[in-house]
Enzyme design. Structure first.
Site, PDB file in Angstrom:
ATOM      1  N   ILE A 131       0.839  -1.262   0.100  1.00 41.90           N
ATOM      2  CA  ILE A 131      -0.055  -0.038   0.062  1.00 41.90           C
ATOM      3  C   ILE A 131       0.889   1.243  -0.200  1.00 41.90           C
ATOM      4  O   ILE A 131       0.583   2.223  -0.635  1.00 41.90           O
ATOM      5  CB  ILE A 131      -0.878   0.026   1.015  1.00 41.90           C
ATOM      6  CG1 ILE A 131      -1.961  -1.258   1.097  1.00 41.90           C
ATOM      7  CG2 ILE A 131      -1.894   1.247   1.233  1.00 41.90           C
ATOM      8  CD1 ILE A 131      -2.772  -1.521   2.425  1.00 41.90           C
ATOM      9  N   ASP A 156      11.713   2.684   5.610  1.00 46.60           N
ATOM     10  CA  ASP A 156      11.244   1.298   5.611  1.00 46.60           C
ATOM     11  C   ASP A 156      12.287   0.383   6.134  1.00 46.60           C
ATOM     12  O   ASP A 156      13.564   0.746   5.461  1.00 46.60           O
ATOM     13  CB  ASP A 156      10.843   0.770   4.145  1.00 46.60           C
ATOM     14  CG  ASP A 156       9.779  -0.171   3.987  1.00 46.60           C
ATOM     15  OD1 ASP A 156      10.086  -1.560   4.495  1.00 46.60           O
ATOM     16  OD2 ASP A 156       8.635   0.090   3.336  1.00 46.60           O
ATOM     17  N   GLY A 199       8.361  -4.949   3.154  1.00 53.97           N
ATOM     18  CA  GLY A 199       8.663  -4.246   1.740  1.00 53.97           C
ATOM     19  C   GLY A 199       9.826  -4.579   0.801  1.00 53.97           C
ATOM     20  O   GLY A 199      10.439  -5.339   1.327  1.00 53.97           O
ATOM     21  N   SER A 235      -7.139  -0.991  10.868  1.00 54.54           N
ATOM     22  CA  SER A 235      -7.642  -2.210  10.101  1.00 54.54           C
ATOM     23  C   SER A 235      -8.951  -2.527  10.520  1.00 54.54           C
ATOM     24  O   SER A 235      -9.283  -2.411  11.883  1.00 54.54           O
ATOM     25  CB  SER A 235      -6.771  -3.256  10.654  1.00 54.54           C
ATOM     26  OG  SER A 235      -7.324  -4.591  10.144  1.00 54.54           O
ATOM     27  N   TYR A 251      -2.686  -8.796  16.188  1.00 51.96           N
ATOM     28  CA  TYR A 251      -2.579  -7.758  15.294  1.00 51.96           C
ATOM     29  C   TYR A 251      -3.734  -6.802  15.245  1.00 51.96           C
ATOM     30  O   TYR A 251      -3.531  -5.568  15.215  1.00 51.96           O
ATOM     31  CB  TYR A 251      -2.703  -8.606  13.906  1.00 51.96           C
ATOM     32  CG  TYR A 251      -2.887  -7.595  12.428  1.00 51.96           C
ATOM     33  CD1 TYR A 251      -1.889  -6.800  12.132  1.00 51.96           C
ATOM     34  CD2 TYR A 251      -3.961  -7.359  12.111  1.00 51.96           C
ATOM     35  CE1 TYR A 251      -1.796  -5.865  11.077  1.00 51.96           C
ATOM     36  CE2 TYR A 251      -4.172  -6.391  11.100  1.00 51.96           C
ATOM     37  CZ  TYR A 251      -3.075  -5.763  10.515  1.00 51.96           C
ATOM     38  OH  TYR A 251      -3.349  -4.786   9.460  1.00 51.96           O
ATOM     39  N   ASN A 268      -9.259  -5.586   3.955  1.00 53.02           N
ATOM     40  CA  ASN A 268      -8.663  -6.354   2.909  1.00 53.02           C
ATOM     41  C   ASN A 268      -8.501  -5.698   1.652  1.00 53.02           C
ATOM     42  O   ASN A 268      -9.054  -5.979   0.686  1.00 53.02           O
ATOM     43  CB  ASN A 268      -9.605  -7.439   2.797  1.00 53.02           C
ATOM     44  CG  ASN A 268      -9.822  -8.540   3.985  1.00 53.02           C
ATOM     45  OD1 ASN A 268     -10.361  -7.927   4.825  1.00 53.02           O
ATOM     46  ND2 ASN A 268      -9.177  -9.618   4.027  1.00 53.02           N
ATOM     47  N   VAL A 291      -5.102 -12.904   0.651  1.00 54.63           N
ATOM     48  CA  VAL A 291      -5.711 -14.104  -0.022  1.00 54.63           C
ATOM     49  C   VAL A 291      -5.868 -13.933  -1.533  1.00 54.63           C
ATOM     50  O   VAL A 291      -5.740 -14.869  -2.256  1.00 54.63           O
ATOM     51  CB  VAL A 291      -7.156 -14.466   0.504  1.00 54.63           C
ATOM     52  CG1 VAL A 291      -8.255 -13.470   0.475  1.00 54.63           C
ATOM     53  CG2 VAL A 291      -7.398 -15.934   0.035  1.00 54.63           C
ATOM     54  N   ARG A 339     -15.624 -11.126   2.999  1.00 51.93           N
ATOM     55  CA  ARG A 339     -14.768  -9.833   3.109  1.00 51.93           C
ATOM     56  C   ARG A 339     -15.003  -8.601   2.118  1.00 51.93           C
ATOM     57  O   ARG A 339     -15.576  -8.918   1.212  1.00 51.93           O
ATOM     58  CB  ARG A 339     -13.256 -10.323   2.896  1.00 51.93           C
ATOM     59  CG  ARG A 339     -12.662 -11.369   3.464  1.00 51.93           C
ATOM     60  CD  ARG A 339     -12.414 -10.597   5.076  1.00 51.93           C
ATOM     61  NE  ARG A 339     -11.523 -11.438   6.001  1.00 51.93           N
ATOM     62  CZ  ARG A 339     -12.100 -12.373   6.974  1.00 51.93           C
ATOM     63  NH1 ARG A 339     -13.471 -12.595   6.825  1.00 51.93           N
ATOM     64  NH2 ARG A 339     -11.407 -13.261   7.580  1.00 51.93           N
ATOM     65  N   ARG A 363      -8.426 -20.698  10.177  1.00 51.29           N
ATOM     66  CA  ARG A 363      -7.259 -19.902  10.976  1.00 51.29           C
ATOM     67  C   ARG A 363      -7.741 -19.239  12.302  1.00 51.29           C
ATOM     68  O   ARG A 363      -8.753 -18.664  12.430  1.00 51.29           O
ATOM     69  CB  ARG A 363      -6.861 -18.789  10.283  1.00 51.29           C
ATOM     70  CG  ARG A 363      -5.749 -19.088   9.081  1.00 51.29           C
ATOM     71  CD  ARG A 363      -5.569 -17.762   8.288  1.00 51.29           C
ATOM     72  NE  ARG A 363      -4.482 -17.839   7.251  1.00 51.29           N
ATOM     73  CZ  ARG A 363      -3.985 -17.079   6.443  1.00 51.29           C
ATOM     74  NH1 ARG A 363      -4.580 -15.981   6.647  1.00 51.29           N
ATOM     75  NH2 ARG A 363      -3.024 -17.394   5.663  1.00 51.29           N
TER      76      ARG A 363
HETATM   77  C1  UD1 Z   1      -7.040  -9.080   8.059  1.00 50.10           C
HETATM   78  C2  UD1 Z   1      -7.901  -7.807   8.296  1.00 50.10           C
HETATM   79  C3  UD1 Z   1      -7.518  -6.759   7.390  1.00 50.10           C
HETATM   80  C4  UD1 Z   1      -5.622  -6.511   7.437  1.00 50.10           C
HETATM   81  C5  UD1 Z   1      -5.198  -7.961   7.102  1.00 50.10           C
HETATM   82  C6  UD1 Z   1      -3.517  -7.851   7.120  1.00 50.10           C
HETATM   83  C7  UD1 Z   1     -10.079  -8.688   9.014  1.00 50.10           C
HETATM   84  C8  UD1 Z   1     -11.462  -8.738   8.690  1.00 50.10           C
HETATM   85  N1  UD1 Z   1      -9.247  -7.946   7.976  1.00 50.10           N
HETATM   86  O1  UD1 Z   1      -7.466  -9.665   6.909  1.00 50.10           O
HETATM   87  O2  UD1 Z   1      -8.018  -5.478   7.711  1.00 50.10           O
HETATM   88  O3  UD1 Z   1      -5.250  -5.523   6.666  1.00 50.10           O
HETATM   89  O4  UD1 Z   1      -5.431  -8.863   7.923  1.00 50.10           O
HETATM   90  O5  UD1 Z   1      -3.265  -9.319   6.616  1.00 50.10           O
HETATM   91  O6  UD1 Z   1      -9.514  -9.178   9.806  1.00 50.10           O
HETATM   92  N2  UD1 Z   1      -7.418 -17.421   3.447  1.00 50.10           N
HETATM   93  C9  UD1 Z   1      -7.614 -18.473   2.504  1.00 50.10           C
HETATM   94  N3  UD1 Z   1      -6.565 -18.745   1.824  1.00 50.10           N
HETATM   95  C10 UD1 Z   1      -5.293 -18.207   1.933  1.00 50.10           C
HETATM   96  C11 UD1 Z   1      -5.188 -16.820   2.754  1.00 50.10           C
HETATM   97  C12 UD1 Z   1      -6.206 -16.600   3.419  1.00 50.10           C
HETATM   98  O7  UD1 Z   1      -8.482 -19.002   2.825  1.00 50.10           O
HETATM   99  O8  UD1 Z   1      -4.408 -18.540   1.053  1.00 50.10           O
HETATM  100  C13 UD1 Z   1      -8.593 -16.730   4.230  1.00 50.10           C
HETATM  101  C14 UD1 Z   1      -8.222 -16.472   5.554  1.00 50.10           C
HETATM  102  O9  UD1 Z   1      -8.341 -17.476   6.502  1.00 50.10           O
HETATM  103  C15 UD1 Z   1      -9.336 -15.154   5.957  1.00 50.10           C
HETATM  104  C16 UD1 Z   1      -9.451 -14.752   4.481  1.00 50.10           C
HETATM  105  O10 UD1 Z   1      -9.116 -15.464   3.530  1.00 50.10           O
HETATM  106  O11 UD1 Z   1     -10.613 -15.897   6.186  1.00 50.10           O
HETATM  107  C17 UD1 Z   1      -8.831 -13.242   4.251  1.00 50.10           C
HETATM  108  O12 UD1 Z   1      -7.482 -13.634   4.740  1.00 50.10           O
HETATM  109  P1  UD1 Z   1      -6.089 -12.440   4.572  1.00 50.10           P
HETATM  110  O13 UD1 Z   1      -6.090 -12.104   3.095  1.00 50.10           O
HETATM  111  O14 UD1 Z   1      -4.976 -13.170   5.305  1.00 50.10           O
HETATM  112  O15 UD1 Z   1      -6.583 -11.065   5.322  1.00 50.10           O
HETATM  113  P2  UD1 Z   1      -7.676 -11.201   6.650  1.00 50.10           P
HETATM  114  O16 UD1 Z   1      -6.931 -11.960   7.846  1.00 50.10           O
HETATM  115  O17 UD1 Z   1      -9.132 -11.223   6.728  1.00 50.10           O
END
Ligand code: UD1
Length: 315
Positions: free
Chosen positions: A13, A32, A37, A118, A142, A171, A186, A210, A269
């Site tokens: 970002i 940084d 990064g 966040s 976090y 996200n 993700v 999300r 998770r």
């Molecule tokens: C969270 C925060 C977000 C923050 C981010 C930093 C929330 C709602 N959001 O995001 O504000 O900026 O952390 O990392 O808490 N997942 C999979 N497969 C993958 C990776 C992730 O299924 O390979 C799932 C995770 O379990 C989760 C979702 O996808 O349910 C999103 O995960 P991720 O992209 O890591 O972000 P959050 O943890 O939601």
């Protein structure tokens, strides 16, 4: 021409913010420690002053902030699972670093500091969408660290008159998000897996949702927050206001990429929030913000980037 410090400016970002500030003709310094990064994220942007160092070191924070009008504090270890695994390292970056940047900003007479908050601050709220008046309920170190950061900002505004704004990100995704770590966001993980026709991992049943936000919207929201007259002392959601499940995200991305794989389901998770969707009324009112790139368009641009530049950047 104003002078900006972007902490974490070599990150995903932060590099987008830096690029846009330079495009608008501002002077930009990036601080940084290159822990998540990469210098390469700024290769295409010329005229940036780069300081490598750790903001958990107060002397470095003072050096970084000196002479700047505005501070965009993006530096963090931005991962829920990583904070669950190593809360101390994550606290050092996310809390100690933030306090030092606040102290340095106060001492340097900065005009305004904007902080990367966040959506994880909300935890599992009983209703959706999530608005800023809801109590915070962090489910992970976090999330707690981001709430502490916001509260420190508000306290610095009250105690020392330093203007501060916390923008809660939901996200964020887009080009340059690093897909290569087990803690990657993700969308970056899905994109790189699908392009290589590997099976993406879905944690849990995939029905968690999300409010995925394309990075250009966040850049716009943050830059509005540096100037908006009524924003100081506030916590403001910046997102698109929609939500999509991971199963749906997977299908949409698979179609976009033209892949044929199925996902692999794994245990959910710890610390994961079930549903996330922002109420963006406050951003509309105070920042005059409106999402400029839709989720669908953002996803197209992102997949395209991972297909072309991403393939070489992550190699
Ligand atoms: C969270 C925060 C977000 C923050 C981010 C930093 C929330 C709602 N959001 O995001 O504000 O900026 O952390 O990392 O808490 N997942 C999979 N497969 C993958 C990776 C992730 O299924 O390979 C799932 C995770 O379990 C989760 C979702 O996808 O349910 C999103 O995960 P991720 O992209 O890591 O972000 P959050 O943890 O939601």
């Amino acid at each position: 021409m104003d002078h900006y410090l972007v902490t974490g400016g070599a990150g995903f970002i932060g590099s987008h913010l830096t690029e846009e500030l330079i495009r608008r003709g501002h002077q930009v310094r990036v601080a940084d420690n290159l822990s998540t990064g990469k210098r390469a994220n700024l290769d295409h942007v010329s005229g940036v002053e780069f300081l490598e160092g750790d903001l958990a070191d107060l002397d470095f924070a003072h050096r970084a902030v000196r002479g700047c009008d505005y501070v965009l504090h993006q530096a963090a270890i931005p991962s829920v699972p990583r904070s669950v695994k190593d809360p101390i390292a994550s606290n050092r970056a996310n809390v100690d670093g933030t306090l030092n940047v606040l102290i340095a900003s106060r001492d340097a007479g900065v005009k305004r500091l904007v902080f990367a908050g966040s959506s994880s601050a909300y935890g599992n709220t009983p209703t959706l969408p999530k608005h800023e008046d809801m109590p915070s309920s962090p489910l992970s170190p976090y999330a707690l660290q981001k709430v502490v950061g916001e509260q420190y900002l508000q306290m610095f505004t009250r105690l020392y008159g330093l203007e501060t704004v916390s923008i809660r990100y939901f996200n964020v995704f887009g080009p340059r998000q690093d897909p290569s770590s087990p803690y990657s966001g993700v969308i970056s993980a899905f994109a790189s897996a699908l392009i290589e026709n590997r099976s993406p991992r879905i944690y849990g049943d995939g029905e968690q949702t999300r409010d995925f936000t394309y990075v250009a919207n966040v850049v716009d929201g943050v830059l509005r927050a540096t100037e908006a007259p009524r924003a100081s002392g506030e916590v403001i959601n910046v997102a698109t206001g929609g939500r999509i499940s991971l199963n749906e995200l997977f299908r949409t991305m698979r179609d976009l990429v033209g892949a044929s794989v199925e996902p692999t389901y794994e245990e959910s998770r710890t610390g994961d929030v079930r549903d996330s969707q922002a109420d963006i009324t406050k951003a509309r009112t105070i920042l005059n913000y409106e999402p400029i790139v839709s989720f669908e368009e953002g996803l197209r641009r992102t997949v395209e980037w991972y297909r072309t530049a991403g393939a070489t950047a992550s190699a």
